[in-house]
Write a protein that holds these residues in place. Structure first.
Motif, PDB file in Angstrom:
ATOM      1  N   ASP A   1       0.958  -1.040   0.010  1.00  0.00           N
ATOM      2  CA  ASP A   1       0.259  -0.044  -0.006  1.00  0.00           C
ATOM      3  C   ASP A   1       0.849   1.250  -0.058  1.00  0.00           C
ATOM      4  O   ASP A   1       0.428   2.249  -0.524  1.00  0.00           O
ATOM      5  N   SER A   2       1.849   1.133   0.535  1.00  0.00           N
ATOM      6  CA  SER A   2       2.963   2.279   0.395  1.00  0.00           C
ATOM      7  C   SER A   2       3.788   2.540  -0.494  1.00  0.00           C
ATOM      8  O   SER A   2       4.562   3.409  -0.554  1.00  0.00           O
TER       9      SER A   2
ATOM     10  N   PHE B   1       0.913   8.089  -1.919  1.00  0.00           N
ATOM     11  CA  PHE B   1       1.046   8.000  -0.456  1.00  0.00           C
ATOM     12  C   PHE B   1       2.047   9.197   0.099  1.00  0.00           C
ATOM     13  O   PHE B   1       2.246   9.509   1.300  1.00  0.00           O
TER      14      PHE B   1
ATOM     15  N   ASN C   1      -1.934  14.702   0.779  1.00  0.00           N
ATOM     16  CA  ASN C   1      -2.451  13.506   1.524  1.00  0.00           C
ATOM     17  C   ASN C   1      -2.292  13.331   2.790  1.00  0.00           C
ATOM     18  O   ASN C   1      -1.317  13.078   3.263  1.00  0.00           O
ATOM     19  N   ALA C   2      -3.298  13.757   3.551  1.00  0.00           N
ATOM     20  CA  ALA C   2      -3.283  13.807   4.785  1.00  0.00           C
ATOM     21  C   ALA C   2      -3.029  12.512   5.621  1.00  0.00           C
ATOM     22  O   ALA C   2      -2.415  12.230   6.550  1.00  0.00           O
ATOM     23  N   GLU C   3      -3.739  11.470   5.077  1.00  0.00           N
ATOM     24  CA  GLU C   3      -3.680  10.169   5.703  1.00  0.00           C
ATOM     25  C   GLU C   3      -2.238   9.728   5.473  1.00  0.00           C
ATOM     26  O   GLU C   3      -1.699   9.179   6.368  1.00  0.00           O
ATOM     27  N   GLY C   4      -1.773   9.926   4.156  1.00  0.00           N
ATOM     28  CA  GLY C   4      -0.396   9.261   4.039  1.00  0.00           C
ATOM     29  C   GLY C   4       0.537   9.966   4.844  1.00  0.00           C
ATOM     30  O   GLY C   4       1.486   9.217   5.393  1.00  0.00           O
ATOM     31  N   ARG C   5       0.441  11.492   4.988  1.00  0.00           N
ATOM     32  CA  ARG C   5       1.255  12.383   5.894  1.00  0.00           C
ATOM     33  C   ARG C   5       1.282  11.781   7.317  1.00  0.00           C
ATOM     34  O   ARG C   5       2.318  11.644   7.938  1.00  0.00           O
ATOM     35  N   ALA C   6       0.143  11.606   7.687  1.00  0.00           N
ATOM     36  CA  ALA C   6       0.029  10.852   9.378  1.00  0.00           C
ATOM     37  C   ALA C   6       0.675   9.815   9.542  1.00  0.00           C
ATOM     38  O   ALA C   6       1.417   9.251  10.507  1.00  0.00           O
ATOM     39  N   ARG C   7       0.503   8.716   8.244  1.00  0.00           N
ATOM     40  CA  ARG C   7       1.246   7.437   8.573  1.00  0.00           C
ATOM     41  C   ARG C   7       2.750   7.564   8.197  1.00  0.00           C
ATOM     42  O   ARG C   7       3.607   6.980   9.188  1.00  0.00           O
ATOM     43  N   ARG C   8       3.330   8.608   7.564  1.00  0.00           N
ATOM     44  CA  ARG C   8       4.826   8.651   7.467  1.00  0.00           C
ATOM     45  C   ARG C   8       5.008   9.363   8.736  1.00  0.00           C
ATOM     46  O   ARG C   8       6.298   8.913   9.235  1.00  0.00           O
TER      47      ARG C   8
ATOM     48  N   GLU D   1       3.967   8.839  11.641  1.00  0.00           N
ATOM     49  CA  GLU D   1       3.912   7.546  12.588  1.00  0.00           C
ATOM     50  C   GLU D   1       5.037   6.766  12.637  1.00  0.00           C
ATOM     51  O   GLU D   1       5.855   6.437  13.682  1.00  0.00           O
TER      52      GLU D   1
END
Length: 402
Positions: free
Chosen positions: A50-51, A56, A61-68, A70
């Motif tokens: 997925d990454s 991503f 991309n707020a979701e991708g930014r949050a995962r990065r 993390e």
């Protein structure tokens, strides 16, 4: 014992991971405990395929930014725990491209000094080849080569939108990873290990370089210069013997010139190791004899006696009419070797299958020779030069394979 965080900085495919491993190995050789903490490894273990999508990495991309973020925090915490134990140096291997990310690192790691090592490289050939190498990672396994290249290139474009060079950080060094050259630095006082690390950054780093001359050609037999001749039957046998000799030697990268004799010498090696990267670099092409290309030396002596005499008198500085000379080869050969070593990325073995004049110029970097002696360095077709050149070890030997 002093402790240090080393934080890698730079766009993708600029050699950060190679440099991180080099720093680790150089310090470990002095009995320091060093560990590399790679964001990509955590990302792939947590998110898998997925990454791999370029979106991503879109800063919008707020979701991708949050995962990065993390993933970055997990890696920062792991590095902090390592130095809280018996570790001496923790290396954070990631792009860390934005000032905001680097500010987060500074805020979380206040127990020991930080050194930011920024890796830059704008060579288009090296960058293009490095991107193609990146697309061989498992996360691109389901894509065609071109689709993977396009995807990774788009990823880089997203990072370029976030990227800010080191400037405000208290301690940083910027290194050109192709040239192994420091191009900027700001160093604070009492930074542990800095002189060791800086020396590692600028040192030539060749684990095992195998410098081979192509096998015998029809032009060799006829005494002709230059050209694009094929291998003779004897030359083909030499190529097979070379491959057999290296059957149990790890050589994942093989670089040739664009000439047929170089490629044909590599053919048995390529067949024996399908996983190896074999790449032709025009910088490794034999010296261009210009208007004298394809002639015999006796032809030049009879028809162009002034040229023959001038070359005999000063072979290094002589330049063929409309062509090259040893004196004009240096820049392009150096560029070719730098590209080859950068693309190999610290591989355990690298082979260059070159030509007589080209190999002489390469060897002149490792051997002390007066310029007038460089055109006479011995370059056999049944032996190769094995070269090791790291910060702590120098090895130079001529090895027979046939």
């Amino acid at each position: 014992m002093n402790k240090l965080y080393v934080v890698m900085v730079g766009l993708p495919a600029r050699g950060k991971s190679t440099m991180a491993r080099r720093i680790r190995e150089g310090l470990e050789a002095e009995d320091f405990r060093v560990e590399v903490f790679n964001n990509g490894e955590i990302r792939r273990s947590l998110l898998g395929m997925d990454s791999a999508r370029p979106e991503f990495y879109d800063p919008d991309n707020a979701e991708g930014r949050a995962r990065r973020e993390e993933i970055a925090r997990l890696n920062i915490a792991a590095a902090r725990d390592y130095l809280a134990g018996d570790g001496h140096v923790a290396i954070l291997d990631a792009t860390n491209a934005s000032r905001a990310r680097r500010a987060t690192i500074e805020a979380m790691l206040t127990d020991h000094p930080l050194l930011f090592v920024e890796c830059v490289n704008d060579d288009p050939v090296a960058l293009g080849a490095a991107i193609r190498r990146k697309t061989q990672m498992p996360e691109f396994a389901r894509e065609t080569t071109q689709a993977a290249v396009d995807s990774f290139t788009k990823r880089i474009h997203y990072y370029e939108r976030m990227y800010a060079p080191c400037a405000d950080e208290p301690c940083w060094v910027r290194v050109d990873t192709l040239e192994n050259r420091v191009v900027g630095e700001r160093i604070c006082l009492r930074l542990p290990y800095y002189h060791r690390i800086r020396d590692i950054l600028v040192s030539a780093w060749v684990r095992n370089l195998y410098l081979v001359r192509h096998g015998e050609t029809y032009y060799n037999v006829e005494g002709r210069i230059g050209g694009d001749s094929d291998l003779t039957l004897r030359g083909q046998a030499q190529a097979r013997e070379l491959a057999a000799h290296f059957a149990d030697i790890e050589v994942p990268y093989i670089f040739t010139s664009t000439r047929r004799r170089s490629s044909q010498t590599a053919a048995p090696l390529r067949e024996a190791r399908p996983g190896a990267t074999v790449m032709a670099l025009p910088e490794l092409d034999e010296i261009d004899a210009g208007e004298r290309e394809g002639l015999r030396y006796d032809d030049i002596r009879r028809s162009f006696p002034e040229d023959y005499t001038a070359r005999q008198k000063d072979k290094y500085n002589y330049v063929y009419p409309g062509g090259e000379g040893y004196v004009t080869l240096r820049e392009r050969v150096e560029r070719g070797v730098r590209r080859a070593l950068f693309l190999a990325g610290g591989a355990p073995g690298v082979m260059i299958i070159g030509h007589q004049a080209i190999n002489r110029m390469i060897l002149s970097h490792f051997l002390y020779r007066r310029t007038e002696d460089v055109p006479y360095i011995f370059i056999p077709q049944t032996q190769y030069y094995h070269i090791v050149a790291t910060q702590r070890k120098k090895l130079f030997e001529l090895v027979r394979f046939m």
